[in-house]
Motif scaffolding. Sequence first.
Motif, short mmCIF file in Angstrom:
data_model
loop_
_atom_site.label_atom_id
_atom_site.label_comp_id
_atom_site.label_asym_id
_atom_site.label_seq_id
_atom_site.Cartn_x
_atom_site.Cartn_y
_atom_site.Cartn_z
N SER A 130 40.18 -35.01 -0.91
CA SER A 130 40.50 -33.64 -1.29
C SER A 130 39.35 -32.97 -2.03
CB SER A 130 41.77 -33.61 -2.12
OG SER A 130 41.55 -34.24 -3.35
N ALA A 146 36.76 -31.75 0.31
CA ALA A 146 37.28 -30.59 1.04
C ALA A 146 37.15 -29.34 0.17
CB ALA A 146 38.73 -30.82 1.42
N VAL A 147 37.46 -29.50 -1.12
CA VAL A 147 37.37 -28.38 -2.05
C VAL A 147 35.93 -27.90 -2.16
CG1 VAL A 147 37.65 -27.70 -4.44
CG2 VAL A 147 39.40 -29.07 -3.33
N GLU A 148 35.01 -28.86 -2.30
CA GLU A 148 33.59 -28.51 -2.38
C GLU A 148 33.19 -27.67 -1.17
OE1 GLU A 148 31.39 -29.13 -4.72
OE2 GLU A 148 32.77 -30.29 -5.97
#
Lengths: 456, 456
Positions: free
Chosen positions: A4, A7-9
Amino acid sequence: MQNSSEAVERMTRASPNGDLAHERAPEIVEALNAQEPADAARMLRSLPAEKAVEVLDLPGLDNTCEIIAELPTDTAVALLSGVSDDRAADIFKELIEPLRTTLLNRLNPDTRATISALLAYPERSAGSIMTTEFVSVPSTWTIAEVLHHIRMVERTRETVYSIFVVDPIKKTLIQAVSLRRLISADPHAGVLSAAPARRPLMISPEADRMEAARLISRYDLLAVAVVDGPGHILGIVTVDDVIDTIVEESTEDAQKFGGMEALDEPYLRISFLEMIKKRGGWLCALFLSEMLTASAMQTFQNELEKAIVLTLFIPLIMSSGGNSGSQATSLLIRALALHELRLRDWWRVALRELPTGIALGAILGVIGIARITVWQTLGFFDYGPHWELVAVTVGMALIGIVTFGSLAGSMLPFVLKRIGFDPASASAPFVATLVDVTGLVIYFGVAAVILRGTLL
Amino acid sequence: MQNSSEAVERMTRASPNGDLAHERAPEIVEALNAQEPADAARMLRSLPAEKAVEVLDLPGLDNTCEIIAELPTDTAVALLSGVSDDRAADIFKELIEPLRTTLLNRLNPDTRATISALLAYPERSAGSIMTTEFVSVPSTWTIAEVLHHIRMVERTRETVYSIFVVDPIKKTLIQAVSLRRLISADPHAGVLSAAPARRPLMISPEADRMEAARLISRYDLLAVAVVDGPGHILGIVTVDDVIDTIVEESTEDAQKFGGMEALDEPYLRISFLEMIKKRGGWLCALFLSEMLTASAMQTFQNELEKAIVLTLFIPLIMSSGGNSGSQATSLLIRALALHELRLRDWWRVALRELPTGIALGAILGVIGIARITVWQTLGFFDYGPHWELVAVTVGMALIGIVTFGSLAGSMLPFVLKRIGFDPASASAPFVATLVDVTGLVIYFGVAAVILRGTLL
């Protein structure tokens, strides 16, 4: 491998007009949360309708109401009709008038009735987190009929893994069967042939939502049925709602335990004034009750003037009482929350805390006496001609205060629960204040006995 | 309507030799927990084998190792072979030698290898909570073939709702499909036709188990795949393990926050000595650091003797610093745990806490000044000829201390996280100690400036 935070990055780097439609809904939510509501609304509109519904369906989306207010009414109605009804009810709960009524009236009558019914359940009740999008079938159906029905409705149901079997006439819930058993069973048999031997677990819509969480976690369920008095199934609470509930409640508990009102929003999103309000209220309440320590000190003014050496240990002694109290409180709050203990077990706890407090106090007392002796003997500080008596006073006071702290800290959660409060609400700061004031009284009381005729 | 507490009541009333076999496994666990291990073992043996396995499979069973030690070896081996392999690994982790090796060697070679592999994963890793009892199929199969396979293996798998599709040659994970999509799709199509457009979420077995919990909760999954470096699926973490993990971690956090080592067992089961150890260690550490307050007081002995009136407010001022610090700490620990903030956001937080602390301190300062003024004016207490200056000293000191408390309380979780500690580990007591000592220095510093030439 994808996780996650990566993915956020990735999302943080992606431009807001980038290929948002190809991201997973939780990542889109994160991207929208970084925008002002007007921009977030524009981005939401640019998504394919199905994706936009998926995004709006996630409780993690910030400023949902402001975003909806920015959307054309038709779009807002279409999206709200698409999301699951429990989520729609949550959104309507926050919407302000007249938008709320406008949008509610534009929904189709069935959806509107469902959402109005959900809105009527009290906050934090099982009814408020349930969904009405479940599969229920009459007990007269065969397994093949049930499977056919599931294939038809699968796309519109939150879960199809628990199937609720109702009486064909009275419509009351009689069984819950799992899809895994259904697909392994003989398709020509009746649906009840795949059911377990026992009645399904149920909960009332007015029950606390944590009660639903406990049932699901205790029995490893994917969903639990919410039924009314006569036994009609009104909805189901699913395991993912339960996880959200558990995380939310433990955040609130942690914040209350830290002595403040629970924040409804992430730290960086809450306004300055809101922050002052949430923290200032409790801080003032604690400050006002801690003023009792000043009053207590004032009554001991004579003793203080005669034996200024006693003041040196006040912070040390008070903090020890506070620490032992908050240990006991945090322990008991959790034990009560996890149902390890019931209210009537209070005396067992008291009988454990009494010797525990005495033992812990004695340990600290010995360290305290050793400290004074060493400082005096090695000449680091002069505690006066009666330093041995001062040391004994400190040691004895520590036993008394740690014992009192442990007892008060362990009993307060029971008292709060008994009178109908959440034991987690600010028990620790309460205990600290109680123990601080009492600690001073114990300290000067012990001093009065031991130092009578010498210092006092 | 049936709920868990009623069920518990019922069990408590039932005699241990009653109709235990007809109860649900969680209720049997509760009945066994009320017994000594020898009796619990006897009761376990009296159950039908399938029920006994179900009971042993629940993590809530206390004294599992003692109970197993009381069973005949054959029975123990049979039961341990029956439970899910992640639970068996948990049990073996606790078993003592030589029983552990004896039982492990009696398992069939496959089970033994699986359990040994699970035992090798570090505590609190995703690997340590995963199960190897999942459904995986080659990507060349049709949906009909997959459904047939599921019907065959359903009884021996922890979940069949997520099916993991692997490369037929390399055996690497390529997709995860849900049973609900499989049963609605064309049975003659390939299994991948029912798969979503994106790659499945995966996690490494060495990742923290809370990372698995976050993935499952963020994406509303029923299970997440655990894969090795080359991409082979080793096991899955299921949603019910994740709930247990979240509850366990928040209990530990609450206990650490309360300033003690986390207990591994329910409150009433832990031994007296264990309790003293878990609580005494931290209490002593805090006591030793709080001794700095005595040292601080000693350096201000001259000021104390000249202005005894200052001592009256020491507890009040210290506790306000402590309260504001623990508010800030509890807020930041949660924000970091929920990933609302990242390490590099520390300066944003500092920029918010500085004005927040000043504002909160000013509010308390005004109340403090008002209190002294009212008491003095109404004649409740005489704070001496320079009472106005004393009041200003208290007010100013409160601003300084609450600001310092908020800043220190909000920054410490970042510092702990940066140097690799869990921010939840005893931040609050740490902050309290730091703020207590600094608070005294601030108080006497402010007094030295304001009261110079009058009282001091």
